[in-house]
Scaffold this motif. Structure first.
Motif, PDB file in Angstrom:
ATOM      1  N   VAL A 161      -1.189  11.218   4.122  1.00  0.00           N
ATOM      2  CA  VAL A 161      -2.346  10.651   3.933  1.00  0.00           C
ATOM      3  C   VAL A 161      -3.186  11.088   5.071  1.00  0.00           C
ATOM      4  O   VAL A 161      -4.387  10.757   5.287  1.00  0.00           O
ATOM      5  CB  VAL A 161      -2.438   9.437   3.508  1.00  0.00           C
ATOM      6  CG1 VAL A 161      -1.793   9.064   2.180  1.00  0.00           C
ATOM      7  CG2 VAL A 161      -2.120   8.378   4.503  1.00  0.00           C
ATOM      8  N   VAL A 221      -5.756   3.663   1.559  1.00  0.00           N
ATOM      9  CA  VAL A 221      -5.544   4.437   2.697  1.00  0.00           C
ATOM     10  C   VAL A 221      -6.049   3.547   3.989  1.00  0.00           C
ATOM     11  O   VAL A 221      -5.078   3.332   5.069  1.00  0.00           O
ATOM     12  CB  VAL A 221      -5.712   5.920   3.229  1.00  0.00           C
ATOM     13  CG1 VAL A 221      -5.768   6.495   4.306  1.00  0.00           C
ATOM     14  CG2 VAL A 221      -5.213   6.665   1.895  1.00  0.00           C
ATOM     15  N   ASP A 222      -7.147   3.060   3.871  1.00  0.00           N
ATOM     16  CA  ASP A 222      -7.740   2.260   4.920  1.00  0.00           C
ATOM     17  C   ASP A 222      -6.916   0.939   5.111  1.00  0.00           C
ATOM     18  O   ASP A 222      -6.790   0.396   6.227  1.00  0.00           O
ATOM     19  CB  ASP A 222      -9.098   1.906   4.762  1.00  0.00           C
ATOM     20  CG  ASP A 222     -10.047   3.224   4.787  1.00  0.00           C
ATOM     21  OD1 ASP A 222      -9.695   4.260   5.358  1.00  0.00           O
ATOM     22  OD2 ASP A 222     -11.304   3.118   4.321  1.00  0.00           O
ATOM     23  N   TYR A 253       0.867  -1.125   0.048  1.00  0.00           N
ATOM     24  CA  TYR A 253      -0.082   0.176  -0.165  1.00  0.00           C
ATOM     25  C   TYR A 253       0.901   1.240  -0.041  1.00  0.00           C
ATOM     26  O   TYR A 253       0.467   2.176  -0.470  1.00  0.00           O
ATOM     27  CB  TYR A 253      -0.995   0.121   1.188  1.00  0.00           C
ATOM     28  CG  TYR A 253      -2.066  -1.279   1.289  1.00  0.00           C
ATOM     29  CD1 TYR A 253      -2.777  -1.229   0.244  1.00  0.00           C
ATOM     30  CD2 TYR A 253      -1.871  -2.251   2.325  1.00  0.00           C
ATOM     31  CE1 TYR A 253      -3.495  -2.354   0.360  1.00  0.00           C
ATOM     32  CE2 TYR A 253      -2.521  -3.369   2.066  1.00  0.00           C
ATOM     33  CZ  TYR A 253      -3.487  -3.585   0.933  1.00  0.00           C
ATOM     34  OH  TYR A 253      -4.354  -4.397   1.109  1.00  0.00           O
ATOM     35  N   LEU A 281       0.981   4.543  -3.079  1.00  0.00           N
ATOM     36  CA  LEU A 281       0.620   5.830  -2.425  1.00  0.00           C
ATOM     37  C   LEU A 281       1.702   6.870  -2.467  1.00  0.00           C
ATOM     38  O   LEU A 281       1.580   8.034  -2.893  1.00  0.00           O
ATOM     39  CB  LEU A 281       0.097   5.841  -1.043  1.00  0.00           C
ATOM     40  CG  LEU A 281      -1.286   5.250  -0.941  1.00  0.00           C
ATOM     41  CD1 LEU A 281      -1.414   4.697   0.669  1.00  0.00           C
ATOM     42  CD2 LEU A 281      -2.226   6.027  -1.362  1.00  0.00           C
ATOM     43  N   ALA A 327      -3.778   1.601   7.027  1.00  0.00           N
ATOM     44  CA  ALA A 327      -3.693   1.645   8.235  1.00  0.00           C
ATOM     45  C   ALA A 327      -4.101   0.472   8.990  1.00  0.00           C
ATOM     46  O   ALA A 327      -3.677   0.204  10.025  1.00  0.00           O
ATOM     47  CB  ALA A 327      -5.203   2.575   8.384  1.00  0.00           C
ATOM     48  N   HIS A 365      -8.313   5.405  -3.777  1.00  0.00           N
ATOM     49  CA  HIS A 365      -7.481   5.871  -3.023  1.00  0.00           C
ATOM     50  C   HIS A 365      -7.762   5.758  -1.537  1.00  0.00           C
ATOM     51  O   HIS A 365      -7.087   5.464  -0.551  1.00  0.00           O
ATOM     52  CB  HIS A 365      -7.340   7.501  -3.301  1.00  0.00           C
ATOM     53  CG  HIS A 365      -5.990   8.040  -2.610  1.00  0.00           C
ATOM     54  ND1 HIS A 365      -6.251   8.749  -1.280  1.00  0.00           N
ATOM     55  CD2 HIS A 365      -4.692   8.395  -2.775  1.00  0.00           C
ATOM     56  CE1 HIS A 365      -4.997   9.237  -0.855  1.00  0.00           C
ATOM     57  NE2 HIS A 365      -4.269   8.825  -1.669  1.00  0.00           N
ATOM     58  N   GLY A 366      -8.960   5.938  -1.169  1.00  0.00           N
ATOM     59  CA  GLY A 366      -9.662   5.782   0.439  1.00  0.00           C
ATOM     60  C   GLY A 366      -9.115   4.284   0.704  1.00  0.00           C
ATOM     61  O   GLY A 366      -8.924   4.239   1.851  1.00  0.00           O
ATOM     62  N   VAL A 426       4.480   8.368   3.979  1.00  0.00           N
ATOM     63  CA  VAL A 426       3.022   8.366   3.386  1.00  0.00           C
ATOM     64  C   VAL A 426       2.061   8.520   4.262  1.00  0.00           C
ATOM     65  O   VAL A 426       1.012   9.041   4.178  1.00  0.00           O
ATOM     66  CB  VAL A 426       2.915   6.971   2.557  1.00  0.00           C
ATOM     67  CG1 VAL A 426       1.461   6.526   2.356  1.00  0.00           C
ATOM     68  CG2 VAL A 426       3.996   7.022   1.158  1.00  0.00           C
ATOM     69  N   LEU A 427       2.416   7.744   5.574  1.00  0.00           N
ATOM     70  CA  LEU A 427       1.172   8.061   6.701  1.00  0.00           C
ATOM     71  C   LEU A 427       1.150   9.511   6.928  1.00  0.00           C
ATOM     72  O   LEU A 427      -0.221   9.814   7.114  1.00  0.00           O
ATOM     73  CB  LEU A 427       1.861   7.183   7.907  1.00  0.00           C
ATOM     74  CG  LEU A 427       1.672   5.809   7.774  1.00  0.00           C
ATOM     75  CD1 LEU A 427       2.423   4.994   9.086  1.00  0.00           C
ATOM     76  CD2 LEU A 427       0.221   5.044   7.965  1.00  0.00           C
TER      77      LEU A 427
END
Length: 183
Positions: A69, A33-34, A15, A19, A37, A29-30, A65-66
């Motif tokens: 985003v 990110v999920d 991931y 990103l 996480a 994209h969402g 990246v964390l």
């Protein structure tokens, strides 16, 4: 072997890299990110949540990246984790440099025959230093002015209870750039 088309890999790096390089379509994209996480907070394969499970390629990118985003709290949780594998685990074992193998030496087994071809001042895991400067302290060059001819300060302080302050500087060709934050 059957075709594996469409199967999700699900690792932190699977991931992080798309990103980081901006190749994730807006439509998913969402979800990326999920999934990132979840990969960070779930630990996996016997490891604690917020373990560094990136391998060589993903390590330099995961914290950036964390933060980028909107999950800087997770980046700080990764930074401050002391269980194996993490940046601070070697510190709990007496490290004063960043090791190639996060368990290069342990109090319980010494080197354990694990120091052949092993750097005790290694770039890959040391890449978190870039995140500390560029995101925690917020010192970033403007893209259109390379070499810090122009820069911006946009610190991302740690959440309450994690770190009380950060201070640092970068000696650019144009002079020293200093930044700090304090709770």
């Amino acid at each position: 072997e059957p075709e594996r088309q469409g199967e999700t890999v699900g690792t932190q790096t699977s991931y992080v890299l798309p990103l980081a390089f901006g190749i994730v379509p807006d439509s998913v994209h969402g979800k990326f990110v999920d999934n990132l996480a979840h990969a960070v907070t779930s630990g996996g394969e016997g490891h604690e949540p917020y373990s560094l499970l990136t391998g060589f390629i993903g390590t330099a990118w995961i914290s950036r990246v964390l933060s980028d985003v909107g999950l800087p709290d997770m980046a700080y949780s990764l930074l401050l984790n002391t269980s194996f594998p993490s940046w601070l685990y070697p510190v709990t074992q007496g490290a004063t440099t960043v090791w190639e193998r996060l368990d290069s030496y342990t109090h319980s087994r010494g080197f354990g025959g694990n120091n052949r071809m092993n750097s005790f001042n290694h770039y890959s895991f040391g890449a978190v230093g870039h995140w500390l400067m560029s995101r925690s302290l917020g010192i970033e060059p403007m893209k259109e002015y390379p070499g810090f001819a122009s820069f911006e300060l946009r610190p991302q302080p740690a959440p309450a209870g994690m770190m009380d302050y950060a201070t640092g500087h970068y000696d650019s060709p144009y002079g020293r750039i200093e930044s700090s934050w304090k709770r």
